[in-house]
Design a protein around this motif. Structure first.
Motif, mmCIF file in Angstrom:
data_model
loop_
_atom_site.group_PDB
_atom_site.id
_atom_site.type_symbol
_atom_site.label_atom_id
_atom_site.label_comp_id
_atom_site.label_asym_id
_atom_site.label_seq_id
_atom_site.Cartn_x
_atom_site.Cartn_y
_atom_site.Cartn_z
ATOM 1 N N PHE A 2 0.836 -1.192 0.000
ATOM 2 C CA PHE A 2 0.000 0.000 0.000
ATOM 3 C C PHE A 2 0.874 1.247 0.000
ATOM 4 C CE2 PHE A 2 0.522 -1.165 4.431
ATOM 5 C CZ PHE A 2 0.819 0.044 5.047
ATOM 6 N N GLY A 3 0.388 2.303 -0.627
ATOM 7 C CA GLY A 3 1.156 3.528 -0.740
ATOM 8 C C GLY A 3 2.180 3.495 -1.867
ATOM 9 N N THR A 4 2.108 2.493 -2.726
ATOM 10 C CA THR A 4 3.095 2.319 -3.797
ATOM 11 C C THR A 4 2.914 3.341 -4.912
ATOM 12 O OG1 THR A 4 3.235 -0.032 -3.320
ATOM 13 C CG2 THR A 4 4.015 0.660 -5.472
ATOM 14 N N VAL A 5 1.671 3.674 -5.260
ATOM 15 C CA VAL A 5 1.427 4.627 -6.347
ATOM 16 C C VAL A 5 2.054 5.971 -5.980
ATOM 17 C CG1 VAL A 5 -0.341 5.866 -7.660
ATOM 18 C CG2 VAL A 5 -0.664 3.459 -7.099
ATOM 19 N N TRP A 28 5.766 4.705 -9.652
ATOM 20 C CA TRP A 28 4.686 3.763 -9.918
ATOM 21 C C TRP A 28 3.390 4.511 -10.175
ATOM 22 C CZ3 TRP A 28 5.321 -1.065 -11.124
ATOM 23 C CH2 TRP A 28 6.402 -1.787 -10.620
ATOM 24 N N THR A 29 2.674 4.093 -11.203
ATOM 25 C CA THR A 29 1.324 4.581 -11.501
ATOM 26 C C THR A 29 0.381 3.388 -11.388
ATOM 27 O OG1 THR A 29 1.466 4.066 -13.858
ATOM 28 C CG2 THR A 29 2.249 6.268 -13.164
ATOM 29 N N PHE A 30 -0.906 3.666 -11.383
ATOM 30 C CA PHE A 30 -1.868 2.566 -11.383
ATOM 31 C C PHE A 30 -1.689 1.703 -12.632
ATOM 32 C CE2 PHE A 30 -4.226 5.359 -8.420
ATOM 33 C CZ PHE A 30 -4.431 4.450 -7.391
ATOM 34 N N GLU A 31 -1.412 2.354 -13.767
ATOM 35 C CA GLU A 31 -1.236 1.620 -15.017
ATOM 36 C C GLU A 31 -0.003 0.706 -14.949
ATOM 37 O OE1 GLU A 31 -3.759 5.066 -15.494
ATOM 38 O OE2 GLU A 31 -1.708 4.971 -14.782
ATOM 39 N N ASP A 32 1.093 1.221 -14.381
ATOM 40 C CA ASP A 32 2.305 0.404 -14.231
ATOM 41 C C ASP A 32 2.049 -0.780 -13.310
ATOM 42 O OD1 ASP A 32 4.024 1.973 -15.835
ATOM 43 O OD2 ASP A 32 4.520 3.271 -14.141
ATOM 44 N N LEU A 33 1.398 -0.523 -12.181
ATOM 45 C CA LEU A 33 1.108 -1.613 -11.248
ATOM 46 C C LEU A 33 0.182 -2.648 -11.876
ATOM 47 C CD1 LEU A 33 0.731 0.236 -7.847
ATOM 48 C CD2 LEU A 33 2.390 -1.548 -8.403
ATOM 49 N N THR A 69 -6.954 1.656 -0.468
ATOM 50 C CA THR A 69 -7.661 1.894 0.796
ATOM 51 C C THR A 69 -6.723 1.861 1.990
ATOM 52 O OG1 THR A 69 -8.220 -0.426 1.279
ATOM 53 C CG2 THR A 69 -9.769 0.817 -0.115
ATOM 54 N N LEU A 70 -5.561 1.240 1.849
ATOM 55 C CA LEU A 70 -4.620 1.113 2.965
ATOM 56 C C LEU A 70 -3.611 2.252 3.037
ATOM 57 C CD1 LEU A 70 -3.889 -2.706 2.629
ATOM 58 C CD2 LEU A 70 -5.482 -1.592 4.208
ATOM 59 N N ALA A 71 -3.507 3.055 1.993
ATOM 60 C CA ALA A 71 -2.506 4.121 1.927
ATOM 61 C C ALA A 71 -2.847 5.253 2.894
ATOM 62 C CB ALA A 71 -2.393 4.658 0.509
#
Length: 84
Positions: A2-5, A28-33, A69-71
């Motif tokens: 979590f918090g990666t984006v 990191w973007t949502f698209e990359d992940l 939700t965890l970020a």
């Protein structure tokens, strides 16, 4: 994860990232992940990630929504593209 984006790829101190992932660069973007979760070896050829990936797009979206939700300071989810 979590918090990666918005975080630097291969940037978490103390983790032995593969050269393949280090070479991706950027944040990191949502698209990359989404691409990485779908096929880690396709996203970063030569990665040492043993995980085969999640092929189902809905399951990947669920994973990304859960991570968000965890970020502590969540990045807003991308909005769906408008129908043409």
């Amino acid at each position: 994860l979590f918090g990666t984006v918005g975080m630097q790829k291969a940037g978490h101190a103390g983790f032995a990232y593969s050269t393949a992932l280090k070479s991706k660069g950027g944040e990191w973007t949502f698209e990359d992940l989404d691409a990485f979760i779908a096929n880690p070896k396709g996203y970063a050829p030569g990665t040492i990630m043993a995980f085969a990936g999640v092929g189902n797009p809905k399951e990947r979206a669920d994973i990304l929504r859960y991570m968000q939700t965890l970020a502590d300071n969540p990045v807003p989810l991308p909005q769906p593209a408008a129908a043409a």
